[in-house]
Design a protein around this motif. Sequence first.
Motif, PDB file in Angstrom:
ATOM      1  N   LEU A   4       9.906  -3.311  -6.831  1.00 33.70           N
ATOM      2  CA  LEU A   4       9.701  -1.870  -6.811  1.00 33.70           C
ATOM      3  C   LEU A   4       8.739  -1.500  -5.678  1.00 33.70           C
ATOM      4  O   LEU A   4       7.679  -2.091  -5.530  1.00 33.70           O
ATOM      5  CB  LEU A   4       9.133  -1.408  -8.149  1.00 33.70           C
ATOM      6  N   VAL A  15       7.346   1.883  -2.897  1.00 34.87           N
ATOM      7  CA  VAL A  15       7.385   3.285  -2.485  1.00 34.87           C
ATOM      8  C   VAL A  15       7.510   3.385  -0.970  1.00 34.87           C
ATOM      9  O   VAL A  15       7.394   4.453  -0.398  1.00 34.87           O
ATOM     10  CB  VAL A  15       6.122   4.043  -2.947  1.00 34.87           C
ATOM     11  N   ILE A  28       4.029   4.913 -10.420  1.00 35.89           N
ATOM     12  CA  ILE A  28       5.187   5.121  -9.564  1.00 35.89           C
ATOM     13  C   ILE A  28       6.242   5.856 -10.373  1.00 35.89           C
ATOM     14  O   ILE A  28       6.649   5.393 -11.447  1.00 35.89           O
ATOM     15  CB  ILE A  28       5.750   3.795  -9.024  1.00 35.89           C
ATOM     16  N   THR A  78       9.997   7.076 -10.586  1.00 34.90           N
ATOM     17  CA  THR A  78      11.304   6.744 -10.027  1.00 34.90           C
ATOM     18  C   THR A  78      12.333   7.748 -10.518  1.00 34.90           C
ATOM     19  O   THR A  78      12.490   7.945 -11.725  1.00 34.90           O
ATOM     20  CB  THR A  78      11.721   5.325 -10.429  1.00 34.90           C
ATOM     21  N   ASN A  87      11.256   6.753  -5.094  1.00 38.13           N
ATOM     22  CA  ASN A  87      10.022   6.250  -5.691  1.00 38.13           C
ATOM     23  C   ASN A  87       8.848   6.997  -5.094  1.00 38.13           C
ATOM     24  O   ASN A  87       8.678   7.019  -3.878  1.00 38.13           O
ATOM     25  CB  ASN A  87       9.850   4.752  -5.420  1.00 38.13           C
TER      26      ASN A  87
END
Length: 390
Positions: free
Chosen positions: A302, A304, A372, A374, A384
């Motif tokens: 994951l 950003v 975060i 999403t 994100n």
Amino acid sequence: MKLKLLLLALLFNFSASVFSQTPVKLSTGQFGFAEGPAWDRNDNIYFSDVSGRIVEKYSVSNNTFTTAFTITSPARTNGLMFNNDLDLVVCDFRDGNVTRRNTSGTILETLATGLVNNSNDLCIDKKGGTYVTAPGNSSNPTNNVYYISPSPSTTTTVIDNTIGFPNGVIISNDGQSLFVSDSDDYDIYKFDIDLNTGLISNKVVYATLADNDNTETRSLADGMALDTNGNLYVTTKKSIQVFNTSGILINTIVFGENPTNCTFGGTGLNTLFVTTPNDLYSVALPTVTGFQHPFDLPDSNLSVNNNNKLSFNVSPNPTSSYNLNIIVGNNEVIKVSLYNEMGQKIEDCRFKKTNNMVTVHFNHNINPGLYILTTTTSKGKVSNNKVVIE
């Protein structure tokens, strides 16, 4: 966030650890040796009847049992877990295989063959790799813990052979540690996980079980489960013992027989389903939420900073309320999820779209910090965004 809410959450967690719950027997002693319960994220608990060479299915809403599938000799199913595609990954006890099957029992893939001794219990990581315990027997006393790398390679590696009778195995909530129980001894071991290779190191004693039945010298420690607070539930002789994140015993759920394994299930994930040799039990834990592998494990990928992902305007940031507005234009948003900095999902958020804006509603018990957010659109585009909750 308001102090009053934080205090209330602490009181809930405290009450969950102090008051034991009463197990409720759901069956009538009809199973030969029940093991490996797994929640299908819908309505059913699947579990093995090792002696009968069957996988049984219990409907939570209907309180009924049906046979999901049977297998042929010499295999006997034992540990089960659903993967991210909701296929069952199965320890084929006796023949030393690990297979991926649909819920009708059809083999979709053989992940490992010919493991030394019996493939006993398993846990699946976020990448689809599988940890498997294989305790020894009189003809071959080797006691192994294996790691099967994710498909398509599915390389099988012995990652530990130092535990007297490795049985239950489970990954910590943050994905960084592996717990293994020892049926012959009273210690629960913790290893560090290399997130790149799946290999383990730095074995330490995480917790020590209490002896609740001195007529049996061994602990008979078996399968394990975790809740979202990181508390570890260990099946052992005549009880399930619960340890906090410091390895301290905080609760004991007493049984009249020896539990073999457990998992959280039900729509709120606040019921612990427990197998014993002949029965399936439920234990209501209304102030607890179960942690479900591999779905709730953190996503190490994951980010950003992926420029290929759609970007939305998130405002305000930081936010001190439980609502957050996102400008999405004409995009149709189908899912909004909140993750912590490690990539561990906190919740799927409620949201409502008005014109070009989506209003996201956060759970009131969320702690302040960096998260975060999403957002997924109907066309599969993902955004994100960092969000600070004060």
